[in-house]
Design an enzyme around this catalytic site. Structure first.
Site, PDB file in Angstrom:
ATOM      1  N   ALA A 251      45.526 -43.936 -21.442  1.00  9.04           N
ATOM      2  CA  ALA A 251      45.900 -44.872 -22.504  1.00  9.04           C
ATOM      3  C   ALA A 251      44.659 -45.562 -23.039  1.00  9.04           C
ATOM      4  O   ALA A 251      43.760 -45.912 -22.276  1.00  9.04           O
ATOM      5  CB  ALA A 251      46.880 -45.913 -21.989  1.00  9.04           C
ATOM      6  N   ASP A 252      44.632 -45.749 -24.342  1.00 10.82           N
ATOM      7  CA  ASP A 252      43.576 -46.551 -24.949  1.00 10.82           C
ATOM      8  C   ASP A 252      44.020 -47.994 -25.130  1.00 10.82           C
ATOM      9  O   ASP A 252      43.196 -48.898 -25.111  1.00 10.82           O
ATOM     10  CB  ASP A 252      43.164 -45.944 -26.288  1.00 10.82           C
ATOM     11  CG  ASP A 252      42.294 -44.719 -26.089  1.00 10.82           C
ATOM     12  OD1 ASP A 252      41.066 -44.847 -26.178  1.00 10.82           O
ATOM     13  OD2 ASP A 252      42.836 -43.636 -25.811  1.00 10.82           O
ATOM     14  N   ARG A 253      45.320 -48.202 -25.303  1.00 15.15           N
ATOM     15  CA  ARG A 253      45.849 -49.567 -25.370  1.00 15.15           C
ATOM     16  C   ARG A 253      47.342 -49.520 -25.084  1.00 15.15           C
ATOM     17  O   ARG A 253      48.062 -48.686 -25.623  1.00 15.15           O
ATOM     18  CB  ARG A 253      45.589 -50.184 -26.743  1.00 15.15           C
ATOM     19  CG  ARG A 253      46.038 -51.637 -26.845  1.00 15.15           C
ATOM     20  CD  ARG A 253      45.650 -52.286 -28.172  1.00 15.15           C
ATOM     21  NE  ARG A 253      44.205 -52.384 -28.337  1.00 15.15           N
ATOM     22  CZ  ARG A 253      43.600 -53.362 -29.012  1.00 15.15           C
ATOM     23  NH1 ARG A 253      44.305 -54.330 -29.569  1.00 15.15           N
ATOM     24  NH2 ARG A 253      42.288 -53.379 -29.132  1.00 15.15           N
TER      25      ARG A 253
END
Length: 362
Positions: A251-253
């Site tokens: 996940a990036d965010r």
């Protein structure tokens, strides 16, 4: 031994140029913040945890030889440089959270009359270096929690006391090349292997930048894991035919409600996994969870240049004149996510905000 994408000693930073992999392994010197911004923006280093580590260490390298007249001037320098680094790739929240943490430290030290400017700089350097060590430890914890969760689900579904070796699918690159070491989603795969519970791992090519084909496949071959590369368009057929036990991605965010921004293509994999009844896990450190964002609708999605779709290297593969839409990420709704694997445990998306808030208070 895991690949080393970041080489750091005080005053010196090098990163493995991921644009050249798997053909060439070349380390690039990062001599300061401008170099750090460029290697992040050009995706010579990528992966939300690695972006944060390289960004912060590039600042540490820059200020290491410098002398400052006052704590105020040092704090102003740090604030400006940290904000600049955040702008390199804004979707990845880890850099913003690391910048906020370091700026908070700088503010506290500026106000502390018992700390002079030399000590303030030393404390700042120590804090950035501690982030590097913590990321590796957190990744190992993510791997342990994730492997346990997958094996428990498989055993429960089979009505057995213990799960046998499993097949898993991953997307993009989330291993040693995307972190300070070990990996997040690929760290889960690594832990399954260490437990003797990995039958096979499938990785997607991850168009248009091919992080799966270039980077994840490179890591899997390096580790000698039983692994197979598949096209992005094959995922539905794969889940139908190959008895995949779980999907695990990075996940990036992650928003407060569990909506997750990750590499483009993640959303469609989650939809397909839901259809086939395959558990879909997100593996991410707490630094990737942004409780200030209520849902994925509020996540800024970076859009990349057309050339990344129309060319492979210097060779055009798309018809001249065609328009392109090239978002780097998509948002997977929390309703499609079985669990979010962190260094502190595995949480259901609906419980995420309350649970993380309590953890951060302890």
């Amino acid at each position: 031994m895991s690949l080393q994408s970041i080489k750091y000693t005080r005053g010196s930073l090098e990163i493995l140029d991921q644009l050249l992999l798997p053909v060439q392994s070349k380390y690039l010197p990062v001599r300061g913040v401008e170099d750090g911004w460029k290697v992040i923006n050009k995706m010579q280093v990528r992966g939300a945890p690695a972006i944060a580590i390289v960004g912060c260490l590039s600042l540490a390298v820059e200020i290491h030889p410098e002398e400052f007249d006052s704590k105020k001037s040092l704090r102003q320098e740090l604030e400006g440089k940290l904000n600049y680094l955040v702008s390199a790739r804004p979707t990845a929240v880890n850099m913003k959270m690391a910048a906020d943490e370091l700026l908070s430290l700088a503010n506290d030290l500026t106000k502390d009359d018992n700390v002079d400017v030399a000590a303030m700089k030393q404390r700042f350097l120590n804090a950035t270096e501690a982030m590097l060590k913590k990321d590796i430890a957190d990744n190992r914890a993510i791997g342990a929690h994730g492997a346990k969760a997958i094996l428990q689900l498989v055993a429960a579904a089979a009505g057995a006391p213990m799960a046998g070796p499993v097949r898993v699918l991953t997307h993009c690159n989330t291993g040693s090349l995307a972190t300070a070491g070990y990996g997040t989603a690929l760290g889960v795969v690594r832990q399954l292997s260490e437990l003797g519970k990995l039958e096979h791992v499938y990785c997607t090519e991850t168009r248009p930048y091919n992080q799966g084909a270039r980077l994840t496949a490179y890591e899997l071959v390096h580790e000698k894991f039983p692994a197979t590369l598949v096209l992005d368009s094959m995922v539905a057929a794969l889940l139908r035919a190959k008895n995949v036990a779980a999907v695990v991605v990075g996940a990036d965010r992650v928003a407060a409600n569990g909506d997750t921004a990750n590499k483009i293509g993640t959303y469609q994999i989650a939809v397909v996994a839901k259809h086939h009844g395959v558990p879909f896990f997100v593996a991410a450190p707490l630094t990737s969870i942004d409780l200030h964002i209520p849902s994925g609708d509020h996540i800024i999605i970076e859009e990349r240049p057309d050339r990344e779709m129309t060319h492979v290297g210097e060779h055009r593969i798309a018809a001249p004149g065609i328009n392109c839409w090239n978002p780097a990420f998509d948002v997977t709704p929390a309703s499609l996510i079985t669990g979010i694997i962190t260094e502190r445990g595995v949480f259901q998306p609906a419980q995420l905000k309350e649970t993380i808030t309590k953890l951060l208070e302890t």
